[in-house]
Design an enzyme around this catalytic site. Structure first.
Site: not given
Lengths: 294, 306
Positions: A131, A194, A230
């Site tokens: 991430d 995300k 996400k």
């Protein structure tokens, strides 16, 4: 180079208001709760995290509730890079990914060289997913190419690992910016986009997520390529999680209702999901006192 | 949703003063009290209260299990702070409730009249309710001294027992006493540091809603007392089974309901206290024991050298 797709802010809010009016009950609710559980990136990103806490979290990831072994495991465990090895070992033999936040998380305020090094190191430690955070300063200053180049470089450094790109929408000010950042991240090679690090307020919101889902949809129609989504941070209740699922279903269709394509980044959400699952099964309102904290 | 009124005092007075048209009276909407706010029931349902003498009626919220769920969430949230407040502070706040109730006497008397009491009965009930609040305000920083103990043990330990509040208490208030019974049940529960969710009498519900307004203007933190109106038949199972409720105070005489409460309470071993319908004005209706009913005893063994 980037075409700006304008976002109709009022339209987005009205769409969400309409979707939130949906009522999901009984068996459908139970299935949706289990689905949401299977989509969790169970997260611990505190500076005070210890190997002990991560092991505990991994145990919860494998079997979210001792009393209900039939429930699905979560999708991934998300930790800082220095705890990847611990998590990897604790999850051995289970199909649960380990995600590491890298690239000078949560600010990203470091040299590219260092951030790439950190990414390679995290992958080497065993991370299945990375991430990363984008450089919000550069994005807001209009240096879109620089942002895209950074993402591409990190993608390359990831090797086999999946790359999730955190836009940190709480710092992007407008939905137009969110859309543009999503487009840049997708074109530069993100596997997932995300919303947030969880360290900045506001974190994930329904409007921001809908804009990002639309970016994914448009890209899919243009190229046939699948990008995951996400939302992370601030999703603490099962009710809210179900609203997200409705939105995904109505924007991208049923094929996106899968942990490979949609994740929730959350920590407290797990217990609320468990609480509601037991409530659905027994008809009795539940207390957090009877679920493990981590 | 508006109350109908034909005997409203205000309207009458203005007309007598020579106004050409009668003023349209502004009547109160009877809502519920949850988390320091006055929402309507999420269910959108209402039931009607009709004054036994006729001529006056009001619509009250017919609360659902979801209203109860939300109220428990509010009570759980408020418990952390209320249970940690100093007993002295809790006493001051309870005394403040008494003061506010005193100032609103006329309104409560009016409502009790609508519920079929005579003026003398109504006035004495309100006065007794104020006194009861003052009584429990006094107990908040004293009951620990009465019930806590240093215990004799035959080894080198200092052994002592102290009281701690039970947690969130679900109160099924007396059906036959609108104000005094309600105050007599709620005051000891919160005096001991618990938070509560109350189901008011469905036959005599008016004073409960107005008591919520008194609590709201008395420094009682939002969520410490939550007051719902509706029907026992529908809500009893939720009140007794909710896993985040730590105690149930049941007022009434139905053997069937008592059995249901006791069976459901076993789910998470809730503390159960039973109160029969009674004359709440009598002296025995107050005392430190209703406070003790929702206290947990924590005993500590502390090693000492000889």
């Amino acid at each position: 180079m980037y075409t700006l797709t304008p976002v109709d802010q009022v339209g987005i809010e009205e769409r969400i208001a309409r979707l939130n009016a949906r009522s999901i009950k009984k068996e459908a609710k139970l299935e949706a709760l289990k689905l949401a559980l299977s989509m969790l990136d169970l997260t611990t990103l505190d500076s005070k995290d210890t190997p002990g806490k991560v092991k505990q979290l991994c145990a919860k990831a494998i079997r979210p509730c001792e009393a209900m072994p039939e429930l699905p495991s979560v999708a991934a465990v998300c930790v800082y890079p220095n705890l990847v090895r611990v998590a990897k070992k604790a999850l051995q033999g289970h199909r649960i990914n380990v995600a590491a936040v890298a690239t000078a998380f949560p600010s990203g305020m470091s040299s590219l060289k260092f951030r790439l090094e950190e990414t390679r190191w995290a992958v080497n430690e065993g991370a299945d997913e990375i991430d990363m955070v984008v450089s919000r300063g550069k994005f807001l200053a209009g240096e879109y190419d620089a942002v895209a180049d950074e993402i591409s470089a990190v993608k390359e450094a990831c090797g086999k690992a999946h790359l999730k790109v955190i836009l940190e929408t709480g710092e992007l000010s407008t939905l137009d910016n969110v859309r543009l950042a999503s487009d840049i991240a997708i074109l530069a090679g993100a596997d997932f986009i995300k919303t947030s690090t969880g360290k900045i307020q506001p974190a994930a919101t329904l409007p921001v997520t809908l804009v990002m889902l639309q970016a994914i949809r448009d890209h899919y129609y243009r190229t046939g390529k699948v990008i995951g989504m996400k939302p992370a941070g601030g999703i603490a209740t099962a009710k809210l999680a179900l609203q997200y699922l409705v939105m995904v279903r109505e924007t991208l269709g049923e094929t996106w209702l899968h942990p490979d394509r949609f994740r929730f980044g959350a920590s407290t959400l797990a217990n609320d999901l468990l609480r509601q699952i037991v409530k659905e099964k027994t008809g009795v309102y539940q207390s957090l006192d009877y679920f493990s904290k981590d | 949703m508006r109350n109908k009124s034909e005997e409203n005092g205000m309207g009458g007075q203005i007309q007598e003063a020579g106004a050409e048209r009668a003023r349209i009276p502004v009547l109160k909407t009877y809502k519920i009290y949850v988390d320091g706010k006055f929402p309507r029931t999420e269910s959108g349902r209402y039931f009607q209260f009709k004054s036994p003498a006729g001529g006056w009626s009001a619509n009250l919220c017919e609360c659902s299990r979801k209203d109860f769920r939300d109220a428990v969430t509010a009570a759980r949230g408020a418990f952390a702070k209320w249970s940690k407040a100093t007993p002295f502070n809790r006493g001051q706040i309870l005394y403040r409730v008494a003061e506010m109730l005193e100032g609103r006497k006329a309104q409560f008397v009016e409502e009790l009249l609508h519920q079929g009491l005579t003026r003398a009965q109504a006035e004495s009930e309100v006065a007794a309710s104020v006194d009861r609040l003052v009584y429990y305000a006094g107990w908040t920083d004293k009951f620990q001294q009465v019930f806590s103990a240093v215990n004799p043990v035959a080894s080198s330990y200092f052994n002592f027992s102290v009281l701690e509040p039970t947690g969130v208490v679900a109160v099924l208030a007396p059906e036959e006493s609108s104000l005094l019974g309600l105050v007599s049940c709620v005051a000891p529960v919160i005096a001991g540091g618990n938070s509560c969710v109350v189901l008011a009498s469905s036959r005599l519900p008016l004073c409960a809603v107005t008591l919520g307004e008194v609590l709201n203007s008395s420094d009682v933190p939002g969520g410490v007392v939550n007051i719902l109106t509706g029907f026992r038949k529908e809500l009893l199972a939720q009140f007794s089974s909710h896993m985040d409720v730590n105690g149930v105070l049941y007022c009434g005489d139905s053997a069937e309901e008592i059995r249901k409460v006791q069976t459901d309470a076993a789910l998470n071993v809730k503390r159960v206290s039973l109160q029969p319908e009674q004359d709440w004005a009598k002296a025995e209706a107050q005392g430190p024991y209703p406070i003790l009913a929702f206290q947990e005893v924590k005993t500590t063994w502390h090693p000492i050298g000889n």
